[in-house]
Design a protein around this motif. Structure first.
Motif, PDB file in Angstrom:
ATOM      1  N   THR A  30       0.490  -6.447   0.184  1.00 40.13           N
ATOM      2  CA  THR A  30       0.708  -7.887   0.685  1.00 40.13           C
ATOM      3  C   THR A  30       2.270  -8.159   0.243  1.00 40.13           C
ATOM      4  N   ASP A  31       2.719  -9.419   0.924  1.00 38.25           N
ATOM      5  CA  ASP A  31       4.048  -9.816   0.765  1.00 38.25           C
ATOM      6  C   ASP A  31       4.374 -10.471  -0.722  1.00 38.25           C
ATOM      7  N   VAL A  32       3.068 -10.953  -1.393  1.00 41.81           N
ATOM      8  CA  VAL A  32       3.080 -11.594  -2.436  1.00 41.81           C
ATOM      9  C   VAL A  32       2.414 -10.875  -3.497  1.00 41.81           C
ATOM     10  N   GLY A  48      -0.912  -1.170  -3.001  1.00 39.67           N
ATOM     11  CA  GLY A  48      -0.261  -0.732  -1.777  1.00 39.67           C
ATOM     12  C   GLY A  48       0.928   0.426  -1.957  1.00 39.67           C
ATOM     13  N   LYS A  49       0.943   1.227  -1.223  1.00 35.70           N
ATOM     14  CA  LYS A  49       1.470   2.342  -1.371  1.00 35.70           C
ATOM     15  C   LYS A  49       3.080   2.291  -2.020  1.00 35.70           C
ATOM     16  N   LYS A 259       7.628 -16.343  -8.632  1.00 32.39           N
ATOM     17  CA  LYS A 259       8.368 -15.821  -7.743  1.00 32.39           C
ATOM     18  C   LYS A 259       7.376 -14.865  -6.801  1.00 32.39           C
ATOM     19  N   GLU A 260       7.767 -14.135  -5.921  1.00 40.60           N
ATOM     20  CA  GLU A 260       6.799 -13.538  -5.099  1.00 40.60           C
ATOM     21  C   GLU A 260       6.524 -12.163  -5.950  1.00 40.60           C
ATOM     22  N   ASN A 261       7.274 -11.830  -6.716  1.00 40.37           N
ATOM     23  CA  ASN A 261       7.170 -10.485  -7.470  1.00 40.37           C
ATOM     24  C   ASN A 261       6.558 -10.952  -8.948  1.00 40.37           C
ATOM     25  N   LEU A 262       6.680 -12.204  -9.206  1.00 41.18           N
ATOM     26  CA  LEU A 262       6.355 -12.525 -10.879  1.00 41.18           C
ATOM     27  C   LEU A 262       5.481 -13.770 -10.820  1.00 41.18           C
ATOM     28  N   GLN A 263       4.546 -13.405 -11.586  1.00 40.80           N
ATOM     29  CA  GLN A 263       3.408 -14.398 -12.008  1.00 40.80           C
ATOM     30  C   GLN A 263       2.969 -14.262 -13.446  1.00 40.80           C
ATOM     31  N   ASP A 332      -2.962 -14.613  -4.027  1.00 41.50           N
ATOM     32  CA  ASP A 332      -2.826 -14.035  -2.741  1.00 41.50           C
ATOM     33  C   ASP A 332      -3.936 -14.378  -1.683  1.00 41.50           C
ATOM     34  N   ILE A 333      -4.337 -15.627  -1.697  1.00 44.77           N
ATOM     35  CA  ILE A 333      -5.215 -16.427  -0.788  1.00 44.77           C
ATOM     36  C   ILE A 333      -4.774 -16.964   0.345  1.00 44.77           C
ATOM     37  N   ASP A 334      -4.988 -16.518   1.543  1.00 41.20           N
ATOM     38  CA  ASP A 334      -4.680 -16.736   2.660  1.00 41.20           C
ATOM     39  C   ASP A 334      -5.456 -18.238   3.093  1.00 41.20           C
TER      40      ASP A 334
END
Length: 361
Positions: A30-32, A48-49, A259-263, A332-334
């Motif tokens: 996922t992007d996030v 993800g790979k 951020k997208e890569n930081l929680q 990461d919930i749509d």
């Protein structure tokens, strides 16, 4: 013996089979960032790979035992390193917990110190079933916002993954005296998206296989994303049963996507029994290093209009506006299309049908 399952061995095996039966019958990149923190439950999906992800935290626990008349305080750190191996559905992960415990025996006025790994585990997780694999079966209803956001029984159908790993006890570990160096662990993890804002995760594990005291456990976790999906909360229940140690735990917490890569996250919890009584809390974070690349598909193998047709000259401006409105979910919930977006989608669909019905001469 204080056991969660105070029954015969054969009954325990039957009970474990009952736990597993419902599961025998999201992918991946996922992007996030999609973290397992702040709870202890494990998502059914891999990172993800070629994605490297670190999930770390600090915790404190007060642990008292009424029967043994002991008190202890524990400081520690836990870490999980996850890597998307070979392909999207496979994940290699390491889990470690190092803790320092001061244990006081009140009857003898004696203090003992323990310091070592209480968890040191390496394993592989593989997604065997994904209900969202077919995008055609999960398209939004263009004529009803409510239909896209209400609970539906089909949402109970979970993604399912299998986990296999090994626990390592190195040296003279005071938490596992006399234990073999290697024992084994198996687990089934499921994940259901009940609504766009609620996600249900279950884990059923059989741990410490090949030791004298194997352990059966389950975890049930429910996550909720707020209207601003960068914030999410969770509540979790965990049951542990073995001859060595049994417990019932409840925990909850909150996560924020910085951020997208930081929680970042916070959690706290307690036991539901007094042998021992446990109260704990922790803070932590998750960081992702993204080396993922989408696999290229030859154009002759692609379906018509798979890439969306002609590119609108204002497409990038629209995308930026949509991202700003939608945000990114910490879990990461749509959240699905809004009512305004549904109107646009219906209009675009009618236009496409009209154009396809026209005959060129």
């Amino acid at each position: 013996m204080n056991s969660l399952f105070a029954y015969s061995k054969s009954y325990q095996y039957i009970l474990s089979l009952i736990f597993l039966l419902p599961f025998v019958a999201i992918s991946q990149y996922t992007d996030v960032i999609n973290s397992n923190r702040p709870g202890v439950s494990v998502s059914a999906y891999a990172v993800g790979k070629n994605v490297v992800q670190a999930e770390m935290g600090l915790f404190y626990e007060q642990k008292d035992h009424t029967l043994l008349n002991t008190e202890s305080n524990i400081w520690g750190t836990d870490i999980s390193l996850r890597y998307g191996l070979l392909f999207e559905k496979l994940e290699l992960n390491y889990e470690g917990t190092f803790q320092n415990q001061n244990l006081t025996y009140i009857n003898f006025d004696l203090v003992a110190k323990r310091r070592d790994f209480s968890r040191n585990r390496l394993g592989l997780k593989f997604l065997v079933y994904d209900p969202f694999k077919n995008p055609e079966a999960n398209k939004p209803n263009l004529y009803s916002w409510r239909a896209n956001n209400k609970f539906q029984f089909k949402n109970l159908l979970p993604a399912v993954s299998l986990y296999g790993g090994a626990n390592f006890v190195l040296g003279d570990n005071p938490f596992y005296i006399g234990e073999p160096t290697i024992s084994y662990r198996g687990m089934i993890a499921t994940q259901s998206r009940l609504t766009p804002r609620f996600v249900l995760i279950t884990n059923t594990a059989y741990d410490r296989i090949s030791t004298e005291d194997p352990e059966l456990s389950y975890t049930i976790s429910l996550s909720h994303a707020f209207r601003n999906p960068k914030w999410s909360v969770f509540v979790e229940h965990q049951g542990i049963g073995s001859d060595r140690y049994s417990d019932l735990l409840i925990r909850g917490g909150i996560a924020h996507l910085l951020k997208e890569n930081l929680q970042l996250d916070f959690n706290m919890g307690a036991s539901l029994k007094n042998t021992p009584t446990r109260i704990f809390f922790g803070i932590g974070g998750s960081y992702r290093m993204d080396f993922h690349k989408d696999s290229l598909k030859p154009i002759e193998d692609q379906e018509a209009d798979q890439n969306g047709g002609a590119i609108d000259k204002k497409a990038m401006k629209k995308k930026k506006k949509e991202n700003k409105e939608k945000g990114s979910g910490a879990e990461d919930i749509d959240l699905g299309p809004s009512k305004k977006q549904l109107k646009k989608l219906r209009k675009a669909e009618k236009k496409k049908k009209k154009e396809s019905s026209e005959i060129d001469f």
